[in-house]
Motif scaffolding. Sequence first.
Motif, PDB file in Angstrom:
ATOM      1  N   ALA A 109       0.819  -1.225   0.000  1.00 45.16           N
ATOM      2  CA  ALA A 109       0.000   0.000   0.000  1.00 45.16           C
ATOM      3  C   ALA A 109       0.848   1.269   0.000  1.00 45.16           C
ATOM      4  N   LYS A 110       2.128   1.139  -0.234  1.00 39.60           N
ATOM      5  CA  LYS A 110       3.013   2.304  -0.199  1.00 39.60           C
ATOM      6  C   LYS A 110       2.666   3.263  -1.338  1.00 39.60           C
ATOM      7  N   PRO A 111       2.408   4.526  -1.033  1.00 41.58           N
ATOM      8  CA  PRO A 111       2.012   5.481  -2.079  1.00 41.58           C
ATOM      9  C   PRO A 111       3.172   5.923  -2.976  1.00 41.58           C
ATOM     10  N   GLY A 112       4.386   5.863  -2.489  1.00 41.09           N
ATOM     11  CA  GLY A 112       5.534   6.313  -3.268  1.00 41.09           C
ATOM     12  C   GLY A 112       6.249   5.158  -3.958  1.00 41.09           C
ATOM     13  N   LYS A 113       7.405   5.454  -4.506  1.00 41.19           N
ATOM     14  CA  LYS A 113       8.201   4.451  -5.216  1.00 41.19           C
ATOM     15  C   LYS A 113       8.814   3.467  -4.231  1.00 41.19           C
ATOM     16  N   LEU A 114       8.801   2.193  -4.594  1.00 37.98           N
ATOM     17  CA  LEU A 114       9.378   1.162  -3.746  1.00 37.98           C
ATOM     18  C   LEU A 114      10.902   1.179  -3.842  1.00 37.98           C
ATOM     19  N   SER A 115      11.547   0.824  -2.736  1.00 37.47           N
ATOM     20  CA  SER A 115      13.004   0.694  -2.764  1.00 37.47           C
ATOM     21  C   SER A 115      13.360  -0.601  -3.486  1.00 37.47           C
ATOM     22  N   GLU A 116      14.628  -0.777  -3.788  1.00 41.17           N
ATOM     23  CA  GLU A 116      15.071  -1.981  -4.488  1.00 41.17           C
ATOM     24  C   GLU A 116      14.779  -3.230  -3.659  1.00 41.17           C
ATOM     25  N   VAL A 117      14.992  -3.133  -2.342  1.00 41.20           N
ATOM     26  CA  VAL A 117      14.737  -4.269  -1.455  1.00 41.20           C
ATOM     27  C   VAL A 117      13.249  -4.583  -1.402  1.00 41.20           C
ATOM     28  N   GLU A 118      12.427  -3.546  -1.284  1.00 47.14           N
ATOM     29  CA  GLU A 118      10.975  -3.741  -1.232  1.00 47.14           C
ATOM     30  C   GLU A 118      10.462  -4.366  -2.525  1.00 47.14           C
ATOM     31  N   PHE A 119      10.962  -3.874  -3.657  1.00 49.45           N
ATOM     32  CA  PHE A 119      10.514  -4.407  -4.944  1.00 49.45           C
ATOM     33  C   PHE A 119      10.968  -5.850  -5.129  1.00 49.45           C
ATOM     34  N   SER A 120      12.161  -6.172  -4.633  1.00 49.37           N
ATOM     35  CA  SER A 120      12.651  -7.547  -4.759  1.00 49.37           C
ATOM     36  C   SER A 120      11.782  -8.510  -3.957  1.00 49.37           C
ATOM     37  N   MET A 121      11.250  -8.043  -2.841  1.00 50.02           N
ATOM     38  CA  MET A 121      10.340  -8.877  -2.048  1.00 50.02           C
ATOM     39  C   MET A 121       9.032  -9.115  -2.796  1.00 50.02           C
ATOM     40  N   ILE A 122       8.532  -8.082  -3.434  1.00 53.89           N
ATOM     41  CA  ILE A 122       7.300  -8.234  -4.213  1.00 53.89           C
ATOM     42  C   ILE A 122       7.526  -9.164  -5.410  1.00 53.89           C
ATOM     43  N   LYS A 123       8.685  -9.054  -6.034  1.00 46.52           N
ATOM     44  CA  LYS A 123       9.002  -9.912  -7.181  1.00 46.52           C
ATOM     45  C   LYS A 123       9.145 -11.381  -6.788  1.00 46.52           C
ATOM     46  N   ALA A 124       9.306 -11.628  -5.508  1.00 47.04           N
ATOM     47  CA  ALA A 124       9.461 -13.021  -5.044  1.00 47.04           C
ATOM     48  C   ALA A 124       8.122 -13.738  -4.903  1.00 47.04           C
ATOM     49  N   HIS A 125       7.001 -13.000  -5.091  1.00 45.38           N
ATOM     50  CA  HIS A 125       5.709 -13.643  -4.816  1.00 45.38           C
ATOM     51  C   HIS A 125       5.381 -14.830  -5.724  1.00 45.38           C
ATOM     52  N   PRO A 126       5.849 -14.899  -6.991  1.00 45.11           N
ATOM     53  CA  PRO A 126       5.551 -16.108  -7.766  1.00 45.11           C
ATOM     54  C   PRO A 126       6.182 -17.366  -7.158  1.00 45.11           C
ATOM     55  N   ASP A 127       7.370 -17.211  -6.561  1.00 45.20           N
ATOM     56  CA  ASP A 127       7.996 -18.358  -5.896  1.00 45.20           C
ATOM     57  C   ASP A 127       7.171 -18.795  -4.692  1.00 45.20           C
ATOM     58  N   THR A 128       6.672 -17.812  -3.953  1.00 50.18           N
ATOM     59  CA  THR A 128       5.830 -18.125  -2.790  1.00 50.18           C
ATOM     60  C   THR A 128       4.533 -18.794  -3.240  1.00 50.18           C
ATOM     61  N   ASP A 129       3.936 -18.252  -4.310  1.00 48.84           N
ATOM     62  CA  ASP A 129       2.733 -18.877  -4.892  1.00 48.84           C
ATOM     63  C   ASP A 129       2.995 -20.361  -5.149  1.00 48.84           C
ATOM     64  N   TYR A 130       4.116 -20.620  -5.813  1.00 50.64           N
ATOM     65  CA  TYR A 130       4.454 -21.992  -6.216  1.00 50.64           C
ATOM     66  C   TYR A 130       4.635 -22.905  -5.013  1.00 50.64           C
ATOM     67  N   GLN A 131       5.355 -22.437  -4.008  1.00 49.36           N
ATOM     68  CA  GLN A 131       5.611 -23.254  -2.825  1.00 49.36           C
ATOM     69  C   GLN A 131       4.317 -23.627  -2.119  1.00 49.36           C
ATOM     70  N   ILE A 132       3.335 -22.726  -2.132  1.00 50.13           N
ATOM     71  CA  ILE A 132       2.042 -23.007  -1.504  1.00 50.13           C
ATOM     72  C   ILE A 132       1.218 -23.960  -2.369  1.00 50.13           C
ATOM     73  N   LEU A 133       1.092 -23.616  -3.641  1.00 54.16           N
ATOM     74  CA  LEU A 133       0.167 -24.348  -4.509  1.00 54.16           C
ATOM     75  C   LEU A 133       0.656 -25.744  -4.879  1.00 54.16           C
ATOM     76  N   LYS A 134       1.973 -25.970  -4.860  1.00 61.89           N
ATOM     77  CA  LYS A 134       2.463 -27.299  -5.216  1.00 61.89           C
ATOM     78  C   LYS A 134       2.099 -28.338  -4.158  1.00 61.89           C
ATOM     79  N   THR A 135       1.680 -27.891  -2.973  1.00 60.31           N
ATOM     80  CA  THR A 135       1.268 -28.822  -1.915  1.00 60.31           C
ATOM     81  C   THR A 135      -0.171 -29.289  -2.098  1.00 60.31           C
TER      82      THR A 135
END
Length: 236
Positions: A109-135
Amino acid sequence: DVKVQQQSDELKEIKEASKSQMTLLAEEEDLLRKSFNKAEKLLEETIGVITIIVQKKDPYTAGHQRRTSQLACAIAEDMGLPREQIRIIRIASLLHDLGKVFIPTEFLAKPGKLSEVEFSMIKAHPDTDYQILKTIAFSCAIADIVHQHHERIDGSGYPLGLKGDAIYLEAKIIAVADVVEAMVSDRPHRPAPGIEAALKEISDGRGTLYDPDAVDACVRLFRERDFTFEVPSRND
């Protein structure tokens, strides 16, 4: 005539055996249908619960998943894909951002630009999706399709950097719908660029970033078929 009588009796036995076998097959088919319907209902209920969880965490994500699913299924229908494939696309697109529930709300919900670290966490969500759904014992490759929804056909996507035919068609369709829906919706960090900008984005990336057939179908939907997203509810 004894021989004629024997043949008649044998035919009668064959008919009765066939009738019995047909009855048994019909009963088995009915049982399988009931089991399938029960499994389908359980799956729908599971998806519904997951959607509620995502919605509680991030209303933007929950609404985005529903509208992305609506558009992705419309694209698939326009492409002439079979019903079962469209069903797979519907399920995968309803779950494609599940991993975002593990991202801090202040990042989403951050209104401004994300930092590199914050954006890298968001970019990791497909891996998290996969780890959950493969079960979950899906009857198809839902986990892999969801894992690939940010891949691009030239290999510039993430998280795996897959190219071309290494990406599921279902994931390519969801990718186009995902981009368009995101660009026609307001987000905490920016107002919606709008449908014209969205169609330009996918058209400019046709054949390099996005699947050509999926792009063409999406453009047709908006230009020729008067496609509109469902009216958002208060929870979207």
